[in-house]
Design a protein around this motif. Structure first.
Motif, mmCIF file in Angstrom:
data_model
loop_
_atom_site.group_PDB
_atom_site.id
_atom_site.type_symbol
_atom_site.label_atom_id
_atom_site.label_comp_id
_atom_site.label_asym_id
_atom_site.label_seq_id
_atom_site.Cartn_x
_atom_site.Cartn_y
_atom_site.Cartn_z
ATOM 1 N N ALA A 122 13.577 30.480 14.640
ATOM 2 C CA ALA A 122 13.683 31.686 15.471
ATOM 3 C C ALA A 122 12.558 31.731 16.503
ATOM 4 O O ALA A 122 12.760 32.195 17.633
ATOM 5 N N LEU A 140 1.980 29.369 18.691
ATOM 6 C CA LEU A 140 0.997 28.716 17.814
ATOM 7 C C LEU A 140 1.724 28.233 16.572
ATOM 8 O O LEU A 140 2.251 29.036 15.797
ATOM 9 N N ALA A 167 1.716 25.640 13.123
ATOM 10 C CA ALA A 167 0.826 24.929 12.191
ATOM 11 C C ALA A 167 1.138 23.432 12.092
ATOM 12 O O ALA A 167 0.256 22.631 11.783
ATOM 13 N N SER A 197 9.657 23.510 2.613
ATOM 14 C CA SER A 197 9.942 24.168 3.894
ATOM 15 C C SER A 197 9.229 23.393 5.000
ATOM 16 O O SER A 197 8.181 22.785 4.757
ATOM 17 N N VAL A 201 14.230 20.187 9.132
ATOM 18 C CA VAL A 201 14.251 19.524 7.818
ATOM 19 C C VAL A 201 15.454 19.920 6.971
ATOM 20 O O VAL A 201 15.643 19.402 5.869
ATOM 21 N N LEU A 214 0.955 36.915 6.335
ATOM 22 C CA LEU A 214 0.130 37.252 7.505
ATOM 23 C C LEU A 214 0.033 38.764 7.706
ATOM 24 O O LEU A 214 -1.013 39.287 8.084
ATOM 25 N N LEU A 242 13.788 34.942 9.683
ATOM 26 C CA LEU A 242 14.720 35.289 8.601
ATOM 27 C C LEU A 242 14.163 36.343 7.633
ATOM 28 O O LEU A 242 14.919 36.901 6.842
ATOM 29 N N HIS A 262 25.125 29.435 5.062
ATOM 30 C CA HIS A 262 23.794 28.858 5.285
ATOM 31 C C HIS A 262 23.131 29.684 6.392
ATOM 32 O O HIS A 262 23.824 30.266 7.230
ATOM 33 N N THR A 263 21.806 29.687 6.401
ATOM 34 C CA THR A 263 21.137 30.730 7.178
ATOM 35 C C THR A 263 20.607 30.334 8.557
ATOM 36 O O THR A 263 20.149 31.199 9.297
ATOM 37 N N ALA A 292 19.152 32.633 11.861
ATOM 38 C CA ALA A 292 17.789 32.583 12.400
ATOM 39 C C ALA A 292 17.826 32.404 13.927
ATOM 40 O O ALA A 292 17.086 33.070 14.656
HETATM 41 C C1 LIG Z 1 15.339 22.185 2.584
HETATM 42 C C2 LIG Z 1 16.126 23.206 3.350
HETATM 43 C C3 LIG Z 1 17.486 23.016 3.552
HETATM 44 C C4 LIG Z 1 18.223 23.955 4.259
HETATM 45 N N1 LIG Z 1 19.523 23.681 4.577
HETATM 46 C C5 LIG Z 1 20.163 24.476 5.454
HETATM 47 C C6 LIG Z 1 21.417 24.094 5.993
HETATM 48 O O1 LIG Z 1 21.939 23.015 5.699
HETATM 49 N N2 LIG Z 1 22.018 24.936 6.861
HETATM 50 C C7 LIG Z 1 21.456 26.130 7.235
HETATM 51 O O2 LIG Z 1 22.080 26.876 7.996
HETATM 52 N N3 LIG Z 1 20.269 26.512 6.745
HETATM 53 C C8 LIG Z 1 19.589 25.700 5.910
HETATM 54 N N4 LIG Z 1 18.343 26.039 5.476
HETATM 55 C C9 LIG Z 1 17.797 27.354 5.844
HETATM 56 C C10 LIG Z 1 17.412 27.529 7.307
HETATM 57 O O3 LIG Z 1 16.988 26.305 7.858
HETATM 58 C C11 LIG Z 1 16.318 28.616 7.393
HETATM 59 O O4 LIG Z 1 16.800 29.812 6.810
HETATM 60 C C12 LIG Z 1 15.901 28.938 8.831
HETATM 61 O O5 LIG Z 1 15.736 27.769 9.589
HETATM 62 C C13 LIG Z 1 14.608 29.739 8.805
HETATM 63 O O6 LIG Z 1 14.186 30.021 10.116
HETATM 64 P P1 LIG Z 1 12.871 30.867 10.390
HETATM 65 O O7 LIG Z 1 12.718 30.938 11.862
HETATM 66 O O8 LIG Z 1 12.928 32.135 9.635
HETATM 67 O O9 LIG Z 1 11.669 30.048 9.731
HETATM 68 P P2 LIG Z 1 11.171 28.553 9.999
HETATM 69 O O10 LIG Z 1 12.173 27.789 10.755
HETATM 70 O O11 LIG Z 1 10.741 28.014 8.702
HETATM 71 O O12 LIG Z 1 9.909 28.751 10.940
HETATM 72 C C14 LIG Z 1 8.636 29.171 10.512
HETATM 73 C C15 LIG Z 1 7.591 28.383 11.299
HETATM 74 O O13 LIG Z 1 6.318 29.011 11.182
HETATM 75 C C16 LIG Z 1 5.330 28.004 10.997
HETATM 76 N N5 LIG Z 1 4.177 28.656 10.350
HETATM 77 C C17 LIG Z 1 4.134 29.195 9.116
HETATM 78 N N6 LIG Z 1 2.934 29.740 8.885
HETATM 79 C C18 LIG Z 1 2.208 29.563 10.012
HETATM 80 C C19 LIG Z 1 0.890 29.949 10.395
HETATM 81 N N7 LIG Z 1 0.092 30.631 9.574
HETATM 82 N N8 LIG Z 1 0.442 29.604 11.634
HETATM 83 C C20 LIG Z 1 1.246 28.923 12.488
HETATM 84 N N9 LIG Z 1 2.512 28.545 12.180
HETATM 85 C C21 LIG Z 1 2.983 28.874 10.950
HETATM 86 C C22 LIG Z 1 6.035 26.970 10.155
HETATM 87 O O14 LIG Z 1 5.388 25.732 10.176
HETATM 88 C C23 LIG Z 1 7.425 26.956 10.792
HETATM 89 O O15 LIG Z 1 7.481 26.070 11.871
HETATM 90 C C24 LIG Z 1 17.587 25.130 4.750
HETATM 91 C C25 LIG Z 1 16.222 25.326 4.536
HETATM 92 C C26 LIG Z 1 15.482 24.372 3.864
HETATM 93 C C27 LIG Z 1 14.008 24.602 3.665
#
Ligand SMILES: Cc1cc2nc3c(=O)[nH]c(=O)nc-3n(C[C@H](O)[C@H](O)[C@H](O)COP(=O)(O)OP(=O)(O)OC[C@H]3O[C@@H](n4cnc5c(N)ncnc54)[C@H](O)[C@@H]3O)c2cc1C
Length: 610
Positions: free
Chosen positions: A38, A58, A60, A105, A115, A304, A577, A587-588, A592
């Motif tokens: 997201a 920013l 990580a 993750s 990933v 955070l 999310l 799937h999520t 996002a």
């Molecule tokens: C192994 C796995 C398999 C999955 N399979 C599927 C699938 O097949 N299909 C599907 O639709 N969904 C799947 N999902 C779920 C889906 O990918 C997630 O729900 C979605 O991508 C989450 O998005 P997000 O933006 O909330 O978080 P994320 O995409 O996780 O983004 C969070 C970001 O913040 C960064 N971060 C965290 N803490 C800090 C900090 N303190 N400072 C700076 N940066 C930081 C992280 O490194 C990361 O880049 C899967 C998830 C996983 C883990």
């Protein structure tokens, strides 16, 4: 600009010495914490908007450019245990076997989109409409469908692929011009085709249009990959080519440790604290009128907030954290899909991905084929089967289900329970069956043998848990406790749905290709009690965590309102999310992306509601 400390040079990337960070870290209009699914979506949309706003991301982790473990579809899940895995684990669960459960993750640009399993699905209309019913105006199917479509671009399968595998998709239900390419793989293993046939043999619907609000049945699912075929991540989709985003600066290997808030009664974010790989710490400041957008994912976002003094005082005060905003919903309402697995051996002459590890020639051939855009490595997934309870349960069992659902589980909020009960009993899908093309569960893996495992995922758990800090350091992971199986329904339904999973392998279609005797758990598990015990002792997370900064009214343990601003603050939003108030039967990742797109729409139009 991508400011990257640690990776090899690639197009458009500026590698800076640590000492220059301070001068590069000039105040920005928007600071996005976390360059994940997201986060990069909203960052790009804001940077290219008519607001002419400067955006600082920013992140990580580092870039995913050129990493095979990211780009090659077949390698999904191979990141587990590598340095791009945060390595989260779920605390031992009181109501299931008391062991740690993996919750890997992505610590990388793109976050989990870099990933994950690449599966691209949507839930049913009613599930998105539930967000609005729970109290968030405009957060419904129409809005989210429009923004999922804005993110995606269907690459329609070629005539030869349709002819060979029978791929079906209704193009009118998918986006045409979004940054994220979604397509079918150039290769479909026979066992996955067999799952379609077995489902039909069991009387399940073959769904030819699962992307327009009715997801029930077995269907060919799209993947977040292009037809090259390379995985799409939010980095590849939204950031490259870098040169086009002049207003955007992305720092990799930059870990945010805290949001800085002023002392006003409704605190205002002034910037964030950021730690670079050499351990040096800087302040990234906001320009006047700017805002912080928290996109650190379901585990790190509540952490955070709590480290910054926003949360439940009963958790923050004992840790010596000054409470700036009393907000008990932070970290609460947490859930993840739960999953069990069955494993079968393929008959001689049939191979799964297991063969890539015991047959070197095959691996070489497939690697060569992949360079031509073909073969096994192009495949991560392409068949899913989502079913409602009445397809899985007998008439007597449905009565038993009603009886169990007559009592609200302790941790489920009443309004969510009312909606979920309605969804469960009125035909919304509650389980997903999906085939892993390898040995994915069990103890007795024989060498030179190919297996498949069926995953059985409960898509609407009732139990709610939490993610909270128990230390003031960003380096310590918070305690991740989804409280799996607290609700009797969650245990009972996953056990029933898993027992049903065996029926797929008893079909004529599967009997052609698998050895009849089940490898795992095997024939020693057959009664209701044994299935219950099995799922309790072998429970997995669905990797679809949600809800730790929920989009709900404040009095319902909400953390953000309909414009995603954190209650009690002036210029701090959550865009990931964490805001999803209730999981969906899908799937999520598309959600996002849609949250990132929708947040950008809210900000650029200055709307308070959708
Ligand atoms: C192994 C796995 C398999 C999955 N399979 C599927 C699938 O097949 N299909 C599907 O639709 N969904 C799947 N999902 C779920 C889906 O990918 C997630 O729900 C979605 O991508 C989450 O998005 P997000 O933006 O909330 O978080 P994320 O995409 O996780 O983004 C969070 C970001 O913040 C960064 N971060 C965290 N803490 C800090 C900090 N303190 N400072 C700076 N940066 C930081 C992280 O490194 C990361 O880049 C899967 C998830 C996983 C883990």
């Amino acid at each position: 600009t991508l400011v990257d400390l640690n990776t090899t040079q690639s197009d458009g990337v500026t590698i800076l010495e640590t000492k220059t960070f301070e001068t590069t870290l000039t105040p920005a209009n928007k600071i996005v914490v976390g360059g994940g699914t997201a986060g990069l979506t909203i960052a790009r949309r804001l940077a290219e908007s008519s607001l002419k706003t400067s955006v600082l991301v920013l992140e990580a982790g580092g870039s995913g450019v050129g990493l095979n473990v990211v780009t090659i579809p077949e390698k999904s899940f191979s990141f587990v245990g590598t340095d791009i895995d945060w390595g989260f684990t779920i605390a031992p669960q009181e109501h299931a076997g008391e062991y740690e459960i993996n919750l890997s993750s992505g610590k990388i640009l793109g976050g989990d989109s870099a990933v994950n399993g690449l599966v691209w699905t949507r839930a049913s209309k009613a599930e998105y409409d539930a967000f609005e019913t729970l109290g968030s105006p405009g957060w419904n199917w129409d809005t989210l469908y429009a923004h999922m479509r804005k993110a995606e671009q269907l690459e329609y399968p070629s005539a030869s692929l349709i002819d060979e595998y029978g791929y079906v998709v209704d193009a009118s239900s998918l986006g045409e011009s979004g940054p994220v390419s979604v397509s079918f793989p150039a290769y479909l293993p026979i066992q996955h085709k067999t799952l379609v046939e077995a489902s039909v043999e069991l009387g399940h619907t073959f769904n030819t249009d699962a992307y327009s609000g009715d997801n029930a049945g077995v269907y060919y699912s799209l993947s977040s990959q292009n037809t090259v075929p390379v995985r799409e991540t939010s980095e590849f989709a939204y950031l490259t080519p870098w040169e086009t985003h002049k207003q955007l600066t992305v720092f990799t290997y930059a870990t945010v440790s805290k949001i800085n808030l002023d002392d006003s009664s409704e605190p205002k974010a002034t910037g964030v604290q950021v730690i670079f790989p050499d351990g040096s710490e800087y302040t990234a400041s906001l320009k006047s009128g700017g805002e912080v957008i928290l996109s650190a994912g379901v585990v790190r976002t509540p952490q955070l907030l709590e480290l910054s003094g926003i949360g439940n005082s009963s958790i923050l005060t004992p840790l010596g954290i000054d409470v700036k905003v009393e907000l008990p919903g932070v970290g609460a309402n947490y859930e993840d899909h739960t999953m069990a697995l069955l494993t079968y051996q393929l008959k001689d002459g049939y191979l799964s991905f297991d063969a890539l590890s015991y047959n070197e020639t095959l691996l070489e051939e497939e690697t060569e084929l992949y360079s031509e855009g073909e073969g096994w490595l192009t495949f991560a997934q392409a068949v899913v089967n989502f079913e409602p309870i009445d397809v899985i349960l007998t008439a007597d069992e449905i009565e038993e289900a009603k009886e169990i659902l007559s009592t609200k589980p302790e941790s489920t909020p009443q309004d969510q329970f009312d909606i979920l009960k309605e969804l469960i009993l009125n035909g919304t899908t509650q389980v997903e069956y999906l085939l892993f093309n390898s040995f994915s569960a069990g103890d007795d893996k024989e060498s030179n043998t190919s297996y498949v495992s069926l995953s059985i995922t409960h898509t609407h758990p009732l139990s709610r848990g939490s993610i909270h800090i128990n230390s003031t350091s960003i380096d310590d992971f918070p305690v991740i406790n989804p409280n799996m199986f607290e609700a009797e329904w969650d245990q009972w339904w996953l056990a029933k749905a898993t027992a049903y999973g065996r029926k797929f392998f008893q079909t004529q279609a599967f009997q052609e290709i698998v050895v009849s005797e089940e490898v795992y758990p095997g024939s020693s598990v057959s009664t209701d009690d044994e299935w219950l015990e099995y799922v309790k002792e072998n429970l997995n997370a669905g990797y679809h965590s949600a809800g730790t900064a929920s989009l709900l009214p404040k009095e319902s343990n909400g953390v953000v309102g309909a414009n995603l601003t954190v209650y009690g603050t002036q210029n701090l939003r959550v865009v990931d999310l964490s805001i999803l108030p209730m999981l969906i039967s899908a799937h999520t990742q598309p959600a996002a992306y849609a949250i990132g797109e929708l947040a950008a729409t809210l900000i650029t139009t200055g709307s308070t509601n959708c």
